[in-house]
Design a protein around this motif. Structure first.
Motif: not given
Ligand code: PGA
Length: 236
Positions: A8-12, A97-99, A154-156, A159-165, A198-200, A217-222
């Motif tokens: 779970a990546n809560w980001k900022a 090294g997150h994008s 692997y994170e294109p 593919a990252i959720s658009e509502q974040i940034g 990426g948008s998992v 998987v690495v999960v941001g928004t969700a």
């Molecule tokens: P996302 O972010 O699930 O919101 O697309 C994942 C991440 O960038 O770690």
């Protein structure tokens, strides 16, 4: 069977109160036993509180905490940096090294490689993010032995959720693309462990975790809404 890793990546995001409320609900959830490991990466300022709170709960699978970045330096006159030695013994993993960091904080492959060395020296597993266009350059600093000690992600960026940034466009990669990329990485480095990010979400996680090639998987928004994250884990 190797445990799948769910990060779970809560980001900022999240105030102290919000972080506490999330862990309260997560800790009270009734999970069945599953072959998974969950790694919660709050903003580093909440790390120790989340760690302590999780320690008082019990889960039928390992739940640990991680950080979203670490200093490339061992410590000293580097104002604002958080070093691996400071979170050693608490953080099991670090996302490096997150994008978003490469793009907004101009992190270079050299800095990422130094941070990986720091993490490994302090028994923290690095999760190194790569994309399809730049992976050779992003991993050029690592020898095969180091690659085997790290988890790749692997994170294109699209593919990252658009509502974040502004980087993300919410275009989840399809499994064929992910498996193809893992094939390329394995060809280059032998047996690598690769996570997908990426948008998992709970609605699409199943095929990723069912793939024998995807280690997790690495999960941001969700992961930010605790009920959605609990639902996601229930899909495994
Ligand atoms: P996302 O972010 O699930 O919101 O697309 C994942 C991440 O960038 O770690």
């Amino acid at each position: 069977m190797e445990k799948k890793i769910i990060v779970a990546n809560w980001k900022a995001n999240k105030t102290r109160e919000e972080a506490k409320a999330w862990v309260d609900v997560f800790s009270a959830a009734a999970f069945p036993s599953k072959p998974i490991q969950v790694v919660i990466c709050p903003p580093v300022v909440h790390l120790f509180e989340v760690y302590r709170q999780l320690k008082t709960a019990s889960f039928p699978f390992p739940v640990t905490v991680g950080v979203q970045n670490l200093s490339p330096y061992p410590g000293g006159t580097y104002t604002g940096e958080v070093t691996a030695s400071m979170v050693r013994g608490v953080a099991t993993h670090v996302i490096l090294g997150h994008s978003e960091r490469r793009q907004w904080f101009s992190e270079t492959p050299q800095q990422v490689a130094l941070a990986v060395d720091q993490a490994l020296e302090h028994q923290i597993t690095p999760i190194v993010s790569v994309d399809r266009t730049n992976w050779r350059l992003q991993l050029a600093q690592f020898d095969d032995q180091t690659i085997r000690q790290i988890l790749l992600m692997y994170e294109p960026p699209e593919a990252i959720s658009e509502q974040i940034g502004p980087i993300g466009r919410g275009q989840t990669a399809d499994l064929t693309d992910i498996e193809d990329m893992i094939g390329l990485l394995s060809k280059a480095y032998g047996n690598t462990r690769v996570l997908y990010g990426g948008s998992v979400k709970s609605a699409n996680v199943k095929p990723f975790l069912e793939s024998a090639l995807v280690s997790g998987v690495v999960v941001g928004t969700a992961s930010m809404e605790v009920h959605e994250f609990i639902r996601l884990i229930s899909q495994v």
